[in-house]
Design a protein around this motif. Structure first.
Motif, short mmCIF file in Angstrom:
data_model
loop_
_atom_site.label_atom_id
_atom_site.label_comp_id
_atom_site.label_asym_id
_atom_site.label_seq_id
_atom_site.Cartn_x
_atom_site.Cartn_y
_atom_site.Cartn_z
N THR A 139 13.90 10.02 -20.96
CA THR A 139 15.30 9.63 -20.85
C THR A 139 15.53 8.26 -21.48
O THR A 139 14.64 7.42 -21.48
CB THR A 139 15.73 9.57 -19.37
N GLN A 140 16.75 8.09 -22.00
CA GLN A 140 17.18 6.75 -22.43
C GLN A 140 18.15 6.21 -21.39
O GLN A 140 19.13 6.86 -21.04
CB GLN A 140 17.85 6.77 -23.79
N LEU A 141 17.88 5.02 -20.91
CA LEU A 141 18.72 4.38 -19.90
C LEU A 141 19.24 3.07 -20.47
O LEU A 141 18.46 2.25 -20.97
CB LEU A 141 17.92 4.12 -18.62
N ILE A 142 20.56 2.88 -20.42
CA ILE A 142 21.18 1.66 -20.94
C ILE A 142 21.87 0.94 -19.79
O ILE A 142 22.69 1.53 -19.08
CB ILE A 142 22.20 1.97 -22.05
N SER A 168 14.05 -2.50 -25.00
CA SER A 168 14.69 -3.36 -26.00
C SER A 168 15.76 -4.21 -25.34
O SER A 168 16.55 -3.72 -24.54
CB SER A 168 15.32 -2.52 -27.11
N LEU A 169 15.77 -5.49 -25.67
CA LEU A 169 16.81 -6.40 -25.23
C LEU A 169 17.82 -6.54 -26.35
O LEU A 169 17.90 -7.55 -27.05
CB LEU A 169 16.23 -7.77 -24.86
N ILE A 192 16.22 1.18 -22.24
CA ILE A 192 14.91 1.65 -21.82
C ILE A 192 14.74 3.10 -22.25
O ILE A 192 15.50 3.97 -21.85
CB ILE A 192 14.74 1.55 -20.28
N ASN A 193 13.76 3.35 -23.10
CA ASN A 193 13.38 4.71 -23.49
C ASN A 193 12.07 5.03 -22.78
O ASN A 193 11.00 4.54 -23.17
CB ASN A 193 13.22 4.82 -25.00
N PHE A 212 9.49 -4.25 -26.98
CA PHE A 212 8.07 -4.01 -26.77
C PHE A 212 7.89 -2.60 -26.24
O PHE A 212 8.84 -1.96 -25.78
CB PHE A 212 7.47 -5.03 -25.80
N GLY A 213 6.66 -2.10 -26.30
CA GLY A 213 6.43 -0.76 -25.81
C GLY A 213 5.02 -0.29 -26.06
O GLY A 213 4.08 -1.09 -26.26
#
Length: 554
Positions: A152-155, A182-183, A259-260, A189-190
């Motif tokens: 999921t992608q969470l924003i 990602s900011l 957030i991915n 980072f990941g």
């Protein structure tokens, strides 16, 4: 003496005395002063207003003079030498010897206490914040963490940050792969599909290997600086990205956290602090604001928190002194609990609770009953015996939140008015008969290596009859090495039901005098002996042979 041709003045350089510990030099320093005939300087120079006596060029010249002498003083042409390694500083501080404690006394309450910050309505505030993360069934808040059930992608949108800010969180870094955080493309980072760790610099991935691979959640920290478009990236306090360029160097603000995450990804303890530059008044260069603060655990009602039967399982554990505050926790009072057992309270005549400080004010409870309202931060001793019972007991303290007046905000720092409230060290002494309240000792005179030490002993009787016995006062080496008694004295005494003060003098021959290069400390032990010669109480302090000494809070 260093002169500057850019403007006519002299800068004097003052090398300062070295700081030493156990004969080891820890640091050297120096001071540079500018002497001006302008009376407005008044010992300081602001960037603006009446004490400003430097032009911009003069400020630059002053700093250049400092740097020039610094390169010579530190023998460091690039001025990038580590002043003192952090690891060595930590190891050195760990060797600091703790003050001696009473050996013959029933002392209770260790420094480990349960703590909680709370203000009315916190439950509703927390619930509303948690709802922002529940965007679908793919991401859930469970067991005090944010959990991804599938990819999921969470924003999450945040207040715009465009000067300086920092973000900190805990993630299960080593347990999943193929994720990124990602900011807003300022920093990213990941971990890729192959399980390789990375952060991005100017659009390119930089791969790294963490030092350790602990199980569970791992702490991540990121510092953003929009004035240079660079950032620092930490994993478990290991600096990975050192002042690296932004992931996208065209980014002008951080407005959303992206957030991915794959199934099984977890995140907790997300905290972000923003710093806003202020220009209206040079005395206050920046403001500070928390733009995200989430532990993914809903707040619970405070309830009957001062009762013994209260369930405090969701409270945190901390070690005194305990501090709470800052704009993030404004108007949140600090609540503290400490449970303990007493087999038979009837054998004790007094139960003195020593509180080093409740700042700024607060309320003391024992077993659910209000004992005292504390109005100032000074040390206080309270006899709580009548509130105690056999078996489990509870001391509970509420520390009031605090906000300084606008005119009291410190200059040249943030404008945060919520500067902190705290509880100092606390202990409970259970007392049967007479006891030593306090000991004050100081060196009255030194002649060569002969020192005359004055010891003032304050003691009290708790019974209606006289207590016959002796005071035995002794002095022995304590730091850096402990040794045998080198001076002692016994005093006969009868104690009535009032405070008594005994003043004695001991002569120390061949005294090892205290110096910064060779610190020498002595232990002054005062023991209370009954009529049969048995030690039934004591009080221990340390002293320096060339400096007066004030009794420690023990």
């Amino acid at each position: 003496m260093i002169s500057s041709r850019a403007f006519r003045f002299f800068i004097l350089v003052f090398p300062l005395l070295p700081i030493l510990c156990q004969g080891q030099t820890i640091s050297n320093s120096f001071k540079i002063r500018h002497f001006s005939n302008n009376s407005n300087a008044n010992g300081e120079t602001d960037f603006k207003r009446k004490t400003s006596v430097f032009t911009d060029q003069q400020r630059i010249d002053f700093l250049n003079a400092y740097a020039t002498y610094g390169m010579i003083f530190w023998k460091d042409a690039n001025l990038n030498k580590e002043a003192y390694p952090l690891e060595k500083a930590v190891n050195l501080s760990a060797k600091i010897k703790s003050q001696p404690q009473h050996q013959v006394r029933s002392r209770m309450l260790t420094d480990e206490w349960s703590r909680k910050g709370y203000k009315p309505g916190k439950e509703a505030i927390d619930a509303a914040e948690l709802d922002k993360w529940k965007v679908s069934g793919d991401v859930r808040v469970e067991n005090g963490a944010l959990s991804f059930n599938k990819e999921t992608q969470l924003i999450n949108h945040v207040d715009a940050q465009n000067w300086r800010c920092k973000l900190e969180t805990d993630i299960n870094l080593f347990e999943v792969k193929n994720f990124s955080i990602s900011l807003d493309n300022c920093a990213e980072f990941g971990k890729d599909q192959l399980g390789k760790f990375y952060y991005t610099v100017n659009g390119k991935k930089v791969f790294y290997k963490p030092k350790a691979q602990p199980k569970g959640l791992v702490n991540i920290k990121i510092d953003l600086d929009f004035t240079t478009r660079r950032y620092n990236f930490y994993v478990q306090d290991q600096l990975i990205g050192d002042y690296a360029y932004f992931s996208d160097t065209t980014s002008k603000a951080f407005t959303k956290l992206v957030i991915n995450g794959p199934a099984g990804f977890k995140l907790d303890n997300l905290h972000g602090t923003g710093y806003k530059r202020l220009t209206a008044d040079a005395h206050y260069p920046f403001d500070i604001t928390t733009f995200v603060d989430e532990d993914f655990s809903p707040a619970k009602p405070l309830g009957e928190w001062s009762e013994v039967a209260y369930n405090a399982s969701d409270w945190a554990t901390d070690k005194l002194p305990i501090v709470h505050g800052g704009e993030c926790y404004k108007k949140e009072d600090l609540y503290l609990r400490k449970e303990f057992e007493i087999k038979d309270i009837k054998e004790f005549k007094a139960a003195n609770l020593y509180i080093e400080s409740i700042t700024p004010s607060g309320i003391l409870y024992v077993n659910g009953k209000t004992v005292e309202v504390i109005h100032n931060p000074a040390p206080v001793t309270i006899d709580i015996r009548k509130y105690l019972k056999p078996g489990k007991n509870l001391v509970a303290i509420k520390v009031d939140s605090y906000e300084v007046a606008p005119e009291q905000v410190m200059t040249h720092t943030s404008t945060d008015k919520h500067t902190g409230w705290f509880a100092g060290r606390i202990h409970l002494d259970l007392l049967k008969t007479a006891y030593i309240k306090d000991v004050f000792t100081y060196t009255e005179s030194i002649s060569g290596v002969r020192a005359e030490q004055v010891i003032k002993v304050d003691y009290r009787n708790l019974t209606e009859s006289k207590f016959k016995g002796k005071l035995r006062i002794s002095v022995s080496p304590w730091f850096p090495k402990e040794g045998a008694v080198i001076a002692s004295k016994e005093v006969l005494y009868d104690v009535m039901l009032i405070d008594q003060l005994n003043v004695s003098k001991l002569v120390i021959e061949n005294a090892a005098l205290w110096t910064a290069a060779n610190p020498q400390l002595y232990l002054v032990k005062t023991e209370r002996l009954d009529a049969a010669g048995k030690v039934v109480g004591d009080h221990l302090v340390t002293t320096e042979d060339n400096v007066r000494f004030l009794s420690f809070f023990l």
